[in-house]
Design an enzyme around this catalytic site. Sequence first.
Site: not given
Ligand code: RFL
Ligand code: PHB
Length: 399
Positions: A301, A305, A393
């Site tokens: 993260p 991206k 970024y």
């Molecule tokens: P998701 O959000 O994981 O959604 C996938 C969905 O599929 C469901 N699913 C199923 N449904 C039916 N049948 C199955 N067998 C299934 N298995 C799973 C799930 O329940 C879910 O609803 O993937 P998607 O849509 O590709 O989206 C990707 C984003 O969620 C992810 O890349 C970001 O959250 C990553 N990320 C960040 N990305 C950014 O661009 N900017 C950020 O600041 C950023 N910060 C982060 C992040 C991810 C984090 N974590 C917790 C992984 C910060 C964190 C802490």
């Molecule tokens: C956020 O959750 O706000 C977040 C996560 C990852 C980053 C920046 C912001 O790199």
Amino acid sequence: MDLEHTQVGIVGAGPAGLMLGHLLHLHGIDTVVIEDRSQDYVVDRVRAGVLEQGTVDLMRECGLGDRLAREGLRHDGIYIAFRGARHRIDMAALTGGRTITVYGQNEVVKDLIAARQATACATHWDVDDVAVSNPEAGGTAAGGPSISFTQAGRRRMLRCDFIAGCDGFHGVCRPSIPPSRRTFYERTYPFAWLGILAEAAPASEELVYSLHDRGFALFSMRSPTVTRLYLQCPPDDDIAAWSDDRIWSELKTRLRTADGWEPYEGAITQKSITPMRSFVADPMRDGRLFLAGDAAHIVPPTGAKGLNLAMADVWRLSQALAEFYRGGRTDALDAYSARGVRRTWLAQRFSWWMTSMLHRSESRNPFDHERQLAELDYLVSSQAAMTSLAENYVGTPLA
Ligand code: RFL
Ligand code: PHB
């Protein structure tokens, strides 16, 4: 078995699946979304917060820009902190005016669900035992693609022209591709992020990425009253070992700068630990199954991206499917994977670079630490280095 038909069957109602459904609806293409969690769970899950310029533009162009324009927090720059000082990188000035916007993934998902509910397109929440069948991929066309699942105790089948695998890293779509037809690239990191949400006004208008002797810390936010903060921690750390007092003490130690700046404290409303990995699946397609978002790739993260890559994937896929349904052309569908894999590797490179520059290595080798500080010294003193960070970024336009 209950049978249903649609043009594109979408597995997963995360940001990728919901945005794909919305974009295809605007092209007049029918979709059904299948999700194994409840709608509340999907909306409440705390994740990304930073939207690239291209994602903001896409939201506006597809009619979902109003609340984002009102409530999103536009940031022209970010701070990089080390040796007790914060250094601002003016991304807008370095990229001809491109910026990022802080707008929680929860808000993006809420907007997409509201848009979908205003259409006749079906979404099946809370289903079990989802399985995809993609018979054409192996060259033996015995029936078209289908998705089966259990809903309220009944087994159901959705027949479709295409399957969009938007089911995240732990979904069923990617594992359905036989090993002989794909390559997976993976790297895990020897640390994780402990993330919290706190009811506290942000103490800085812009994000602060900090490298401290005790490890990485990130100051971010969700709104004028909610701060989002992260700490580097060991990958096997137990959240129960982190009392609120310990979290604040560690955050302040790692983020405080010599000018007295530190985050404001407030009630912690959510805390969790997330492991870090880089992952790429190549190709992102198998016959009539197309992978998008975290189902196809994971980035650490640090570069913010993940969500933005997911949006770029589904925009490209929606354009390609629209071209197919308009005139039967498959050129864009055929180019979908190669273009996505190239964009993914660029994001991997940037996320890996940000991660390795800003995290304390477990080996605690003093050579590595001094080299990291030299990298940071160079970054904040060179216009060229700052421009490189800024253009990665804020992200490249969707293509
Ligand atoms: P998701 O959000 O994981 O959604 C996938 C969905 O599929 C469901 N699913 C199923 N449904 C039916 N049948 C199955 N067998 C299934 N298995 C799973 C799930 O329940 C879910 O609803 O993937 P998607 O849509 O590709 O989206 C990707 C984003 O969620 C992810 O890349 C970001 O959250 C990553 N990320 C960040 N990305 C950014 O661009 N900017 C950020 O600041 C950023 N910060 C982060 C992040 C991810 C984090 N974590 C917790 C992984 C910060 C964190 C802490
Ligand atoms: C956020 O959750 O706000 C977040 C996560 C990852 C980053 C920046 C912001 O790199």
